[in-house]
Write a protein that holds these residues in place. Structure first.
Motif, short mmCIF file in Angstrom:
data_model
loop_
_atom_site.label_atom_id
_atom_site.label_comp_id
_atom_site.label_asym_id
_atom_site.label_seq_id
_atom_site.Cartn_x
_atom_site.Cartn_y
_atom_site.Cartn_z
N SER A 9 0.84 -1.20 0.00
CA SER A 9 0.00 0.00 0.00
C SER A 9 0.88 1.25 0.00
N VAL A 10 0.28 2.33 -0.47
CA VAL A 10 0.98 3.61 -0.50
C VAL A 10 1.41 3.99 0.92
N ALA A 11 0.53 3.79 1.88
CA ALA A 11 0.84 4.15 3.27
C ALA A 11 2.05 3.36 3.78
N LEU A 32 14.86 -6.05 -6.43
CA LEU A 32 13.55 -6.11 -7.08
C LEU A 32 12.81 -4.78 -6.96
N PRO A 33 12.10 -4.40 -8.00
CA PRO A 33 11.24 -3.21 -7.89
C PRO A 33 10.19 -3.43 -6.81
N LEU A 34 9.70 -2.36 -6.27
CA LEU A 34 8.66 -2.42 -5.26
C LEU A 34 7.34 -2.08 -5.93
N LEU A 35 6.39 -2.99 -5.87
CA LEU A 35 5.08 -2.76 -6.47
C LEU A 35 4.19 -2.04 -5.47
N GLU A 43 -4.14 -4.58 -6.59
CA GLU A 43 -3.57 -4.49 -7.93
C GLU A 43 -2.42 -3.50 -7.94
N PRO A 44 -1.31 -3.84 -8.62
CA PRO A 44 -0.21 -2.88 -8.71
C PRO A 44 -0.59 -1.69 -9.59
N GLU A 45 -0.23 -0.50 -9.15
CA GLU A 45 -0.50 0.72 -9.90
C GLU A 45 0.79 1.45 -10.27
N ALA A 46 1.86 1.10 -9.60
CA ALA A 46 3.15 1.75 -9.86
C ALA A 46 4.26 0.80 -9.40
N ALA A 47 5.45 1.09 -9.87
CA ALA A 47 6.63 0.34 -9.44
C ALA A 47 7.72 1.33 -9.09
#
Length: 118
Positions: A9-11, A32-35, A43-47
């Motif tokens: 989560s963004v938080a 690894l990228p962070l989803l 659902e992933p919205e950014a990496a």
């Protein structure tokens, strides 16, 4: 990268960003990228990815573009008429029609060529 990588989560990402960055420094391009998504496990919205990996990706895209341009140039040279042969109007119309398939019939008619000609 695994298809089963967790989405955070963004938080949570905001609260742990310093730790994430430390992991990127330690792992470099291998980290690894962070989803990131609105909800934990959603659902992933950014990496968020390590800068070293970002640079590698940009270099790979540049190389792929160079290869594509090189392939296109080679194809155009192979298809070019022999020196002194030139292009007649019908041959030029066929080349333009190949690049514009939706208007091919009209272009070929205007150039005095047909789709059946070689």
């Amino acid at each position: 990268m695994s298809e089963h990588q967790a989405v955070h989560s963004v938080a949570r990402v905001a609260a742990t960003l310093r730790t994430v960055l430390a992991g990127f420094r330690e792992g470099g391009a291998r980290a690894l990228p962070l989803l990131v998504g609105e909800q934990e496990g959603g659902e992933p919205e950014a990496a968020i990815l390590p800068y070293d990996l970002f640079v590698l990706l940009l270099q790979a895209v540049e190389r792929a573009d160079d290869v594509a341009i090189g392939d296109l140039a080679g194809q155009r040279i192979a298809e070019a008429p022999a020196p002194g042969q030139g292009l007649d109007t019908a041959a030029l119309a066929r080349l333009v029609a190949d690049a514009n398939p939706g208007q091919a019939d009209e272009i070929l008619r205007a150039g005095g060529a047909s789709a059946q000609e070689d």
